[in-house]
Scaffold this active site. Structure first.
Site, PDB file in Angstrom:
ATOM      1  N   GLU A   1       0.703  -1.075  -0.135  1.00 51.77           N
ATOM      2  CA  GLU A   1      -0.024  -0.029  -0.086  1.00 51.77           C
ATOM      3  C   GLU A   1       0.910   1.213   0.035  1.00 51.77           C
ATOM      4  OE1 GLU A   1      -2.597  -0.549   3.252  1.00 51.77           O
ATOM      5  OE2 GLU A   1      -3.827  -2.077   2.181  1.00 51.77           O
TER       6      GLU A   1
ATOM      7  N   GLU B   1      -6.047 -10.750  -1.488  1.00 52.72           N
ATOM      8  CA  GLU B   1      -6.779 -10.544  -0.280  1.00 52.72           C
ATOM      9  C   GLU B   1      -8.454 -10.461  -0.696  1.00 52.72           C
ATOM     10  OE1 GLU B   1      -5.626  -7.196   2.072  1.00 52.72           O
ATOM     11  OE2 GLU B   1      -3.406  -7.743   1.532  1.00 52.72           O
TER      12      GLU B   1
HETATM   13  C1  XIL Z   1      -6.105  -6.599   8.290  1.00 53.33           C
HETATM   14  C2  XIL Z   1      -6.307  -7.862   9.176  1.00 53.33           C
HETATM   15  O1  XIL Z   1      -7.349  -8.426   8.432  1.00 53.33           O
HETATM   16  C3  XIL Z   1      -6.875  -7.409  10.536  1.00 53.33           C
HETATM   17  O2  XIL Z   1      -7.094  -8.782  11.347  1.00 53.33           O
HETATM   18  C4  XIL Z   1      -6.009  -6.491  11.257  1.00 53.33           C
HETATM   19  O3  XIL Z   1      -6.464  -5.904  12.463  1.00 53.33           O
HETATM   20  C5  XIL Z   1      -5.850  -5.082  10.223  1.00 53.33           C
HETATM   21  O4  XIL Z   1      -5.443  -5.673   8.696  1.00 53.33           O
HETATM   22  N1  XIL Z   1      -4.975  -4.854   3.708  1.00 53.33           N
HETATM   23  C6  XIL Z   1      -3.983  -5.466   4.006  1.00 53.33           C
HETATM   24  C7  XIL Z   1      -4.069  -6.481   5.246  1.00 53.33           C
HETATM   25  O5  XIL Z   1      -2.880  -5.421   3.535  1.00 53.33           O
HETATM   26  O6  XIL Z   1      -3.064  -6.499   5.777  1.00 53.33           O
HETATM   27  C8  XIL Z   1      -5.315  -6.051   6.199  1.00 53.33           C
HETATM   28  O7  XIL Z   1      -5.557  -6.921   7.258  1.00 53.33           O
HETATM   29  C9  XIL Z   1      -6.591  -5.746   5.063  1.00 53.33           C
HETATM   30  C10 XIL Z   1      -6.165  -4.867   4.266  1.00 53.33           C
END
Ligand code: XIL
Length: 395
Positions: free
Chosen positions: A182, A298
């Protein structure tokens, strides 16, 4: 039979729409859009998503030279035997959802705690799954000590030590690393599209290149990934993001930075109608033309704006999986599809995007009781109809 199904569907559809009645005059335009979305979904009778046989997702993907996997956390696998069984059955790759983030790995500026992530790595190995790293450099989930400890003078040394130690710890055992996560945010207003993160502030825009080079040295076998979100829709925001991400990848490639793949997070939105298959396809092609692989890292579908009726909602969500994956899997550079969780029982969206009606969210392939949902069928069908990848991927 087919007619009966349509009629049943129509009833569910009306039940689903009932949930909008209570929202008053809030957003008539939005409601209309949802209605037409729902009609479209129900009118399309392919959307019962039939699948042949019970073959798990990991095998369906593997049959095409693809990888299917999911993110999870240690407590989920260690506290719920049925979940662990389903996870091992369906997934060929495990991504620690939180365990490899700085907040969890770095109790103090001078120490590393691999207890949780090592447990996950072992689970993956025991169940013949690939292990994936998320993430080495990110602006979020930094430890409490970060702010008071890291500054312009020591930032580079701290980042390098982190990458060297963590990527080194798992060297040879990891399929791919999200080296930088990101880092692009056009709305931050910079001409290079980069996000104003502490890393950028302390190290300048070269931090991305440095991170990749360090990771390549620490683990020469891992596939090194740049990972980001908001690249999926035909909105001005996503368009700007795609452009800026492409520019970043071009810059990195032209400098000889060892970046091997783009990770597209793909947190999709139920009710978002601005999906443009051609634009997404063109973007994927542009990335592939840079010589990069693509991973869907994701994937999930937020159902915050969808009908209350579970049957209607599940069909809409499955439709979104189908629509997205049919475009994505058509691009030969795409090597993996990972969902951000496997079962609705454990999803970050429960907290991040809860539903106004208070009912549990349903963004993932399995329901809370680990039963396969229509979303599972949609993913299974997408793998079944994906073109075969010629090269065999994975470690
Ligand atoms: C999220 C997790 O799912 C949660 O458990 C945590 O509290 C916060 O992060 N993009 C990403 C992930 O790259 O690391 C994030 O994961 C969701 C959004």
């Amino acid at each position: 039979m087919a007619k009966k199904r349509v009629l049943r569907g129509r009833r569910n559809f009306l039940l689903g729409l009932g949930t909008f009645a209570g929202t008053g005059a809030v957003a008539i335009a939005t409601t209309k859009r949802h209605q037409s979305n729902q009609m479209q979904a129900l009118a399309d009778n392919i959307r019962s998503f039939p699948v042949v046989e019970n073959t798990p997702l990991r095998n369906r993907a593997a049959a095409k030279g693809l990888i299917y996997g999911a993110a999870t956390q240690k407590y989920m696998l260690s506290s719920n035997r049925e979940f662990a069984t389903s996870f091992a059955q369906e997934c060929a790759m495990l991504v620690p959802e939180d365990e490899l983030k700085w907040r969890n790995l770095r109790p103090t500026p001078n120490s590393f705690d691999f207890t949780q992530s090592d447990w996950l790595a072992r689970f993956a190995r025991t169940h013949n799954m690939l292990f994936r790293g998320h993430t080495l450099v990110w602006h979020a989930k930094l430890p409490k000590w970060f702010k008071s400890t890291v500054n312009r003078q020591n930032a580079e040394q701290i980042m390098l030590k982190h990458i060297t130690t963590v990527a080194g710890h798992y060297a040879g055992k990891i399929h791919s690393w999200d080296v930088v996560n990101e880092a692009v945010s056009p709305k931050d207003g910079r001409s290079d599209g980069l996000r104003n993160t502490p890393w950028l502030k302390f190290l300048g825009s070269d931090y991305i290149d440095i991170a990749f080079r360090t990771a390549a040295q620490a683990d020469p076998k891992a596939l090194l990934v740049y990972n980001d979100y908001s690249m999926e829709y035909d909105t001005p925001k996503d368009e700007a993001k795609r452009t800026a991400v492409l520019k970043l990848l071009e810059r990195l490639k032209s400098k000889g930075t060892p970046v091997h793949a783009l990770g597209i997070q793909a947190h999709l939105w139920g009710g978002e109608t601005r999906f443009n298959a051609l634009k997404l396809k063109a973007f994927l092609k542009n990335v592939a033309d840079l010589g990069l692989k693509i991973m869907i890292t994701e994937l999930d579908v937020t159902d915050k704006k969808l009908a209350n009726n579970v049957k209607v909602r599940d069909r809409l969500i499955a439709g979104i999986y189908k629509e997205f994956l049919s475009v994505v899997l058509d691009e030969p550079a795409v090597i993996a599809v990972l969902t951000w969780g496997l079962s609705d029982r454990y999803t970050w969206l429960t907290e991040k995007e809860p539903r106004k009606d208070g009912t549990p969210v349903r963004p993932l392939p399995l329901d809370e009781l680990l039963k396969r949902k229509l979303a599972w069928n949609a993913i299974a069908r997408a793998f079944d109809s994906a073109p075969v990848r010629r090269v065999k991927h994975g470690n």
